[in-house]
Design a protein around this motif. Structure first.
Motif, short mmCIF file in Angstrom:
data_model
loop_
_atom_site.label_atom_id
_atom_site.label_comp_id
_atom_site.label_asym_id
_atom_site.label_seq_id
_atom_site.Cartn_x
_atom_site.Cartn_y
_atom_site.Cartn_z
N LYS A 1 0.85 -1.20 0.00
CA LYS A 1 0.00 0.00 0.00
C LYS A 1 0.89 1.24 0.00
N ILE A 2 1.41 1.58 -1.18
CA ILE A 2 2.38 2.68 -1.25
C ILE A 2 1.74 4.02 -1.52
N SER A 3 0.47 4.03 -2.01
CA SER A 3 -0.16 5.32 -2.29
C SER A 3 -1.67 5.13 -2.40
N ASP A 4 -2.37 6.24 -2.51
CA ASP A 4 -3.83 6.18 -2.67
C ASP A 4 -4.22 5.53 -3.99
N SER A 5 -3.29 5.50 -4.94
CA SER A 5 -3.61 4.88 -6.24
C SER A 5 -3.75 3.37 -6.13
N ILE A 6 -3.17 2.79 -5.08
CA ILE A 6 -3.33 1.35 -4.88
C ILE A 6 -4.70 1.13 -4.25
N ALA B 1 -1.11 -6.34 -6.47
CA ALA B 1 -1.44 -4.92 -6.25
C ALA B 1 -2.28 -4.45 -7.43
N VAL B 2 -3.34 -3.70 -7.12
CA VAL B 2 -4.21 -3.14 -8.15
C VAL B 2 -4.15 -1.62 -8.01
N ALA B 3 -3.78 -0.95 -9.10
CA ALA B 3 -3.72 0.51 -9.09
C ALA B 3 -4.79 1.06 -10.02
N ASN B 4 -5.33 2.18 -9.64
CA ASN B 4 -6.39 2.78 -10.47
C ASN B 4 -6.28 4.29 -10.51
N LYS B 5 -6.64 4.80 -11.71
CA LYS B 5 -6.83 6.25 -11.86
C LYS B 5 -7.94 6.43 -12.88
N GLY B 6 -9.09 6.89 -12.44
CA GLY B 6 -10.25 7.06 -13.34
C GLY B 6 -10.65 5.74 -13.95
N SER B 7 -10.65 5.68 -15.28
CA SER B 7 -11.08 4.45 -15.95
C SER B 7 -9.90 3.58 -16.38
N VAL B 8 -8.74 3.81 -15.77
CA VAL B 8 -7.56 2.96 -16.05
C VAL B 8 -7.19 2.20 -14.78
N THR B 9 -7.12 0.89 -14.92
CA THR B 9 -6.70 0.03 -13.81
C THR B 9 -5.56 -0.85 -14.29
N GLN B 10 -4.55 -1.02 -13.47
CA GLN B 10 -3.41 -1.87 -13.82
C GLN B 10 -3.12 -2.82 -12.65
N PHE B 11 -2.73 -4.04 -12.99
CA PHE B 11 -2.44 -5.08 -12.01
C PHE B 11 -0.95 -5.43 -12.06
N ARG B 12 -0.41 -5.77 -10.92
CA ARG B 12 0.90 -6.43 -10.88
C ARG B 12 0.81 -7.56 -9.86
N SER B 13 1.46 -8.63 -10.22
CA SER B 13 1.48 -9.79 -9.33
C SER B 13 2.87 -10.37 -9.30
N GLY B 14 3.21 -11.05 -8.22
CA GLY B 14 4.54 -11.65 -8.13
C GLY B 14 4.75 -12.32 -6.79
N GLY B 15 6.01 -12.45 -6.42
CA GLY B 15 6.33 -13.10 -5.15
C GLY B 15 5.90 -14.56 -5.13
N GLY B 16 5.85 -15.19 -6.30
CA GLY B 16 5.43 -16.58 -6.37
C GLY B 16 4.05 -16.76 -6.98
N VAL C 1 1.49 1.33 -10.13
CA VAL C 1 1.18 2.77 -10.18
C VAL C 1 1.80 3.40 -11.42
N ALA C 2 3.04 3.03 -11.72
CA ALA C 2 3.72 3.60 -12.89
C ALA C 2 3.00 3.23 -14.19
N LEU C 3 2.42 2.05 -14.24
CA LEU C 3 1.72 1.61 -15.47
C LEU C 3 0.49 2.46 -15.76
N LEU C 4 -0.08 3.10 -14.73
CA LEU C 4 -1.28 3.92 -14.94
C LEU C 4 -1.02 5.05 -15.94
N THR C 5 0.18 5.57 -15.91
CA THR C 5 0.49 6.71 -16.78
C THR C 5 1.50 6.35 -17.86
N ALA C 6 1.82 5.07 -17.97
CA ALA C 6 2.78 4.64 -19.01
C ALA C 6 2.14 4.73 -20.38
N ASP C 7 2.97 4.82 -21.42
CA ASP C 7 2.46 4.78 -22.80
C ASP C 7 1.89 3.39 -23.09
N GLU C 8 0.98 3.35 -24.06
CA GLU C 8 0.52 2.05 -24.54
C GLU C 8 1.68 1.34 -25.24
#
Lengths: 481, 446
Positions: free
Chosen positions: A137-142, A179-194, A223-230
């Motif tokens: 939980k690193i920011s409100d975007s998570i 971790a699930v990050a969101n900003k408006g209508s963009v949501t990005q997922f990251r998973s790992g640690g096994g 969080v970074a993926l929310l604003t990354a280029d396609e």
């Protein structure tokens, strides 16, 4: 080994039906899981099951009965049902008496464990997961985050009327972070640690899977993926991390080479294969850099075992060597049906399903390139990791896969993140464009937790290990937005 | 084939329940869930039996509660009370110990009003051996491959406050395909409660007719946009994809739903799209694992706009809503019918792609509810209202906002009830009722 299961096996021999051949596979399954989501402890999962799978052969017929009633009367009832089915399939069956293997091996196999699951008390496990939640939980975007730690122990005794007695005990560790990050209508997922990379073994596997240390990095990437280029679109070089190679191997090498698919058993459900029996020994599946093995030798890998569920001993074999197709993934029954050598991969997902051909451990062997050399050799391309989408036709040829994270490669350097990376291709040509295979430094043991197949359906663990790999001329693209 | 004593399993569950409730201490409460089946599975290939067998399984879930602390377990039962009670005694003690190590659960909730129900759909037993022989005879010289599943399924709930719920259903599901060659095949399905050989023969005749069309030389389409008709089976695959997180309250509140643009941007589908979860259909249990009774239906999408979510008891507590399902995944969906006549759908398609089945869908962009997948089995090219030739398998990649929105031309008046042939873990009790769908464009990519 489980004393109760062994005692049932002994008692069954006294009441076994008078048939041409029988096998009894007794299973004790114990699963536990602890998870924390958004800092809130979720209900602890405790599961335990005993079950028996009895198979009988009468003449040309074969039948099975699975029951959770391990009393002698329960097993007798199961034997009657199995015999009824064997008698019907003797007149309407696809196989003949000589197709069924008659195993007689006596052996034991056990997962090596350095740090047993129960060595860590429950409160320590909860603390570990709570700390991981804090790191995620690193920011409100998570907007959603969780940590999970699961354990499984399967104790199996396999006996046959031919004298087989095989005891195997498998222990699994299943950690994951998301971790699930969101900003408006963009949501990005990251998973790992096994995540989707469970292993055999004990708690010593956690650090090897970067659990829970991967937590903060995964959240930052989400969080970074929310604003990354396609992801860029076009025909270009593609580098796949082991976390995506797992899926690429699974769908476009593993499934098409399953011998029961080639023999048509799966045509109504999981599908058929573009591979035919005459292609083994001569067909160029990939470039000369492609070496694929069935390898039960990595003890930490999900599908390492001593014997499969038809009682066949497991040993390493080349499936594809220097790009040429060698042998299919077929167990003893399929080998007789097709009259060709295979591997020990007839497996039951759970106690109440019959054995069918599965992938077991299917690995791409390391090559001689460093990851740095591979990236440095690419002028324009994309690097992708961690599968999130998979789709392939029923012959296992036309595929489209997507990943959680991509990075642009320009002039031999890894650049910024790109989101929604996808690529598509055709199995029969994709592997021939394999341009470089990473060396042992990037070789990573992982797998798939939920490979689905069979009628009735079975979801099973399979293992895949691979180094990073580089492909030419791949159709790459991003999301719809 | 399998044991069929309709009330025996119910009696056994209630007997175990009473024995367990008598062992509770102080103000403990116990929720019990029962799940079981006695099923026959006959797998076929080349119109012969490949694997045939029977499965008898019963599992019991326990949730042992004191205050806001609880611990859960699931145990496979043998069906022998002495054997099972010995195991369950140990389990209760272990849960008691474990519960004290766990923190309070802020999202624990369970029904505290007594709502006992009982539902039996125990028709006359179907003899699997006879049915399988009838399948073989009806298929004749066709290359049939598939699964015949038949038996009885049980679900029960009991709590220490006195609630008792039971749902049992005896049914069959024959899911098969007949192959012409390679990947050219026609899919068939026959499922229900009353096995009728004449109906099976009728379905086999229809498959024979389609195979004769399939024998024509196939054509390969170039990537591009094509006018298309999607049969109810094909629509089912698309709805299944939407259901991966599409309708659950948790996925909406965590912005994970693939319908995010409907929720966040008020994006709409065509006004003819209305989708509801219809528990009242009676094929799934009306009660949840926490003892709540589900409403008759939950309206998910009305007139193209997102309306309500599926809400589990944990989500209900977390987000302050009311429980309406067991799990936040649909099992009894209905898509409202339209006005197209199925009988002349080929004429209405005019020129385009007639898709009987789709396969292996997944998201290519979840945020945009854009999905990809393959055509499978009998799909045909149609010109001027006449079927011309089978089409080689093609990949599509398109958005739900196109297929159910801007490119939707209409839905059929007639709907098909599809009983899920899935057997992961146990036989599925899910079903879905769907019309066919005509679109002005479906994007093919490979």
């Amino acid at each position: 080994m489980n004393d109760y299961v062994n005692s049932v096996a002994r008692q069954f021999k006294d009441i076994a039906p008078a048939v041409d051949f029988w096998t009894l596979r007794l299973t004790s399954e114990t699963h536990e899981a602890v998870s924390v989501r958004q800092g809130v402890m979720q209900p602890v999962y405790n599961h335990h099951a005993f079950g028996a799978m009895l198979t009988v052969v009468i003449g040309d017929g074969c039948g099975y009965a699975a029951t959770s009633d391990l009393s002698l009367s329960g097993l007798k009832r199961a034997a009657e049902l199995a015999c009824d089915w064997a008698r019907q399939s003797a007149t309407s069956g696809l196989l003949k008496a000589h197709d069924y293997p008659r195993p007689d091996a006596r052996a034991c196999y056990e997962t090596p464990v350095k740090q047993p699951w129960h060595d860590m008390p429950l409160d320590e496990k909860i603390t570990l997961l709570q700390d991981a939640n804090t790191a995620l939980k690193i920011s409100d975007s998570i907007v959603d985050w969780s940590a999970y730690l699961g354990y499984g122990c399967d104790e199996i005794v396999f006996v046959s009327s031919a004298g087989a007695h095989i005891e195997q005990r498998f222990q699994y560790i299943q950690p994951s972070l998301s971790a699930v990050a969101n900003k408006g209508s963009v949501t990005q997922f990251r998973s790992g640690g096994g995540y989707n990379a469970s292993r055999q073994g004990g708690l010593e596997q956690l650090a090897l899977l970067d659990f829970p240390d991967a937590a903060a990095g995964l959240a930052e990437e989400a969080v970074a993926l929310l604003t990354a280029d396609e992801c860029p679109q076009g025909n270009m070089d593609l580098v796949l991390a082991p976390s995506q190679m797992v899926l690429q191997i699974h769908e476009s090498i593993g499934h098409p080479l399953e011998l029961d698919r080639i023999l048509g058993d799966e045509r109504n459900y999981a599908g058929t294969s573009f591979v035919t029996e005459d292609m083994f020994g001569s067909y160029r599946y990939g470039s000369e850099l492609l070496n694929v093995t069935y390898d039960p030798g990595h003890s930490e890998q999900l599908a390492s075992y001593g014997y499969d569920d038809e009682g066949t001993p497991a040993q390493r074999e080349y499936i594809i060597r220097n790009g040429i197709l060698q042998r299919p993934l077929g167990g003893a029954t399929s080998q007789v049906r097709a009259d060709m050598p295979g591997v020990a991969n007839a497996r039951q997902a759970v106690w109440n399903r019959p054995p069918i051909d599965r992938m077991a451990n299917l690995n791409v062997e390391p090559g001689d390139s460093t990851q740095a050399d591979i990236i440095a050799s690419i002028e324009h391309g994309v690097y992708m990791e961690t599968n999130r989408s998979w789709s392939i036709d029923d012959s296992r040829n036309k595929f489209q896969f997507g990943c959680e994270l991509g990075r642009v490669i320009e002039n031999g350097e890894l650049k910024g993140l790109v989101r929604n990376p996808n690529y598509r291709g055709i199995s029969a040509t994709f592997w021939r464009n394999l341009a470089a295979v990473g060396n042992a430094d990037s070789f990573t043991v992982a797998g798939v937790n939920n490979c689905g197949k069979g009628e009735p359906n079975q979801s099973i663990y399979v293992g895949h290990a691979s180094p990073v790999c580089h492909f030419h001329d791949v159709d790459v693209f991003g999301g719809a937005q | 084939m399998s044991d069929r004593v309709p009330n025996a399993m119910q009696d056994y569950f209630y007997s175990l329940s009473d024995a367990l409730f008598s062992k509770l201490q102080g103000d403990e409460q116990l929720l019990l869930g029962f799940s079981g089946e006695d099923s026959d599975f006959v797998r076929m290939n080349h119109n012969r039996i490949r694997q045939a067998g029977s499965v008898a399984q019963r599992s019991l879930s326990l949730d042992l509660i004191r205050g806001k602390r609880h611990a859960q377990a699931s145990i496979e039962l043998s069906g022998e009370q002495a054997l099972d009670m010995a195991q369950l005694d140990n389990t209760l003690n272990r849960l008691r110990e474990q519960r004290e190590l766990l923190p309070e659960d802020p999202y624990l909730v369970f029904a505290d009003e007594i709502n006992s129900t009982e539902y039996h759909h125990d028709n006359a037993a179907i003899v699997s051996h006879d049915a399988v022989q009838q399948v073989i005879d009806a298929a004749g010289d066709m290359d049939l491959v598939g699964l015949f599943a038949n038996g009885i399924q049980y679900t029960g709930f009991a709590n220490s406050m006195g609630q008792r719920n039971w749902h049992s259903s005896a049914n069959f599901n024959l899911d098969w395909s007949c192959y012409l060659s390679k990947d050219k095949a026609v899919k068939g399905s026959y499922a229900g409660f009353d096995w009728q050989p004449a109906k099976l023969a009728e379905k086999m005749d229809s498959i024979r007719h389609q195979l004769s069309i399939l024998s024509r030389p196939s054509i390969t389409l170039e990537p591009g946009n094509y006018r298309a008709y999607l049969s109810p089976s094909a629509v089912n695959e698309i709805i299944n994809m939407m259901s991966w997180g599409g309708f659950g309250l948790k996925s909406h509140r965590t912005k994970s739903t693939p319908l995010l643009q409907m929720v966040e941007q008020d994006r709409t589908l065509d006004a003819s799209i209305s989708l509801r979860e219809h528990h009242g259909r009676g094929l799934v249990p009306i009660f949840t694992g926490s003892g709540f009774i589900k409403p008759d239906h939950v309206q998910l999408i009305r007139d193209g706009r997102y309306q309500d979510c599926l809400i589990s008891s944990r989500s209900a507590m977390e987000y302050g809503e009311v429980t309406n399902v067991d799990y936040e995944y649909p099992g009894s969906l209905e898509l409202a019918a339209g006005e197209l006549n199925s009988a002349d759908i080929v004429k209405q398609l005019d020129t385009g792609l007639y898709i009987n089945n789709l396969w292996y869908l997944n998201f290519s962009d979840r945020n945009a509810c854009q999905m990809t997948g393959m055509t499978r089995f009998a799909c045909f090219w149609v010109e001027r209202g006449e079927i011309q030739a089978p089409v080689d398998v093609m990949r599509f990649d398109d958005s739900i906002y196109n297929l159910f929105g801007t490119n939707l031309l209409g839905l059929t008046k007639e709907r098909e009830m599809i009983l899920d042939p899935g057997t992961y873990g146990q036989r599925s009790d899910h079903s879905i009722e769907l019309p066919g769908l005509l679109v002005s464009a479906l994007r093919l990519t490979l």
